[in-house]
Design a protein around this motif. Structure first.
Motif, short mmCIF file in Angstrom:
data_model
loop_
_atom_site.label_atom_id
_atom_site.label_comp_id
_atom_site.label_asym_id
_atom_site.label_seq_id
_atom_site.Cartn_x
_atom_site.Cartn_y
_atom_site.Cartn_z
N GLN A 1 0.69 -6.87 -10.92
CA GLN A 1 0.35 -7.33 -12.26
C GLN A 1 0.88 -8.74 -12.49
O GLN A 1 0.21 -9.57 -13.09
N GLU A 2 2.07 -9.00 -11.99
CA GLU A 2 2.65 -10.35 -12.12
C GLU A 2 1.77 -11.37 -11.40
O GLU A 2 1.54 -12.48 -11.91
N LYS B 1 2.92 -13.29 -1.77
CA LYS B 1 3.92 -13.55 -0.73
C LYS B 1 5.12 -14.31 -1.32
O LYS B 1 6.28 -13.99 -1.03
N GLU B 2 4.84 -15.30 -2.16
CA GLU B 2 5.92 -16.08 -2.78
C GLU B 2 6.74 -15.24 -3.75
O GLU B 2 7.95 -15.36 -3.80
N LEU B 3 6.06 -14.39 -4.53
CA LEU B 3 6.79 -13.54 -5.47
C LEU B 3 7.63 -12.48 -4.75
O LEU B 3 8.71 -12.12 -5.21
N ILE B 4 7.15 -12.01 -3.62
CA ILE B 4 7.94 -11.07 -2.81
C ILE B 4 9.23 -11.74 -2.36
O ILE B 4 10.31 -11.15 -2.44
N LYS B 5 9.11 -13.00 -1.92
CA LYS B 5 10.32 -13.74 -1.52
C LYS B 5 11.24 -13.96 -2.72
O LYS B 5 12.45 -13.76 -2.62
N ALA C 1 6.48 2.42 -5.68
CA ALA C 1 5.07 2.20 -6.04
C ALA C 1 4.98 1.51 -7.39
O ALA C 1 4.14 0.62 -7.59
N ALA C 2 5.86 1.88 -8.33
CA ALA C 2 5.87 1.24 -9.65
C ALA C 2 6.26 -0.23 -9.52
O ALA C 2 5.66 -1.09 -10.18
N ARG C 3 7.24 -0.52 -8.65
CA ARG C 3 7.62 -1.93 -8.42
C ARG C 3 6.46 -2.71 -7.83
O ARG C 3 6.22 -3.86 -8.19
N ALA C 4 5.72 -2.08 -6.92
CA ALA C 4 4.56 -2.74 -6.31
C ALA C 4 3.48 -3.01 -7.35
O ALA C 4 2.86 -4.07 -7.36
N MET D 1 0.86 -1.17 0.00
CA MET D 1 0.00 0.00 0.00
C MET D 1 0.91 1.23 0.00
O MET D 1 1.86 1.32 0.76
N SER D 2 0.60 2.13 -0.89
CA SER D 2 1.45 3.31 -0.98
C SER D 2 0.76 4.54 -0.41
O SER D 2 -0.43 4.53 -0.13
N LEU D 3 1.52 5.58 -0.26
CA LEU D 3 1.00 6.83 0.26
C LEU D 3 0.31 7.60 -0.87
O LEU D 3 0.75 7.55 -2.02
#
Length: 193
Positions: A53-54, A82-86, A45-48, A1-3
């Motif tokens: 999207q992925e 969660k898995e993609l974050i890892k 935010a762009a990375r998020a 979540m971004s600002l």
């Protein structure tokens, strides 16, 4: 979540001013420094957005199976994310934290490291008076304080919406419009137009 974008502009300018007042740095070009800070948050935010999207693309491949097996899309979304974050070695924003903030302590720590690296690379715009890690810790503390300010604004806006004569469902178009309107009002109180 971004600002929210409105707050991000305020955060960048305010963090620049607070760092300059701290005595730990000398800011020679406030506009450039605020721009660097804002850019760091926008890149995150762009990375998020790319990550989300992925996740959606991945789930779309298995949409039929998810539906057939009766798996909750939301649960599956969270598991895949969660898995993609890892996999990508990302620091999660944390959603809403226990103190109501939108950014986790780990995310703020990541930002402080990123910002000190970016800022120390442009000595013509900012001069580190104190040791690099001390400046980074000051960035972290100020980010924490600014995120708490945003949390207070968010809570005040939600309170205004809840005080309406009738219930307005969060996520509805009407709720979103009121949220943006009241949020802008709160930002104007801080001097942001």
């Amino acid at each position: 979540m971004s600002l929210p974008k409105d707050f991000l502009t305020y955060l960048a300018a305010e963090l620049t001013a607070r760092l300059d007042k701290s005595g730990k740095v000398k800011v020679h070009d406030k506009e450039t420094i605020a721009g660097k800070i804002q850019q760091a948050f926008q890149n995150d935010a762009a990375r998020a957005d790319e990550l989300n999207q992925e996740v959606r693309d991945y789930l779309e491949k298995y949409n039929e199976r998810i539906r057939r097996d009766g798996i909750s899309y939301q649960e599956m979304y969270q598991m895949v994310k969660k898995e993609l974050i890892k996999k990508h070695h990302l620091v999660p924003s944390g959603g809403r934290t226990k103190d109501g903030g939108k950014l986790s302590r780990d995310k703020l720590n990541e930002f402080s490291h990123k910002l000190i690296k970016d800022l120390s690379a442009i000595p013509q715009q900012i001069e580190l008076v104190d040791e690099k890690n001390e400046v980074r810790l000051e960035i972290f503390r100020e980010l924490q304080a600014l995120v708490k300010e945003e949390t207070a604004i968010d809570q005040a806006v939600r309170k205004k919406i809840q005080s309406q004569k009738r219930d307005i469902v969060e996520g509805s178009d009407e709720w979103d419009i009121l949220f943006r309107k009241y949020y802008s009002e709160e930002m104007r109180k801080l001097g942001v137009s």
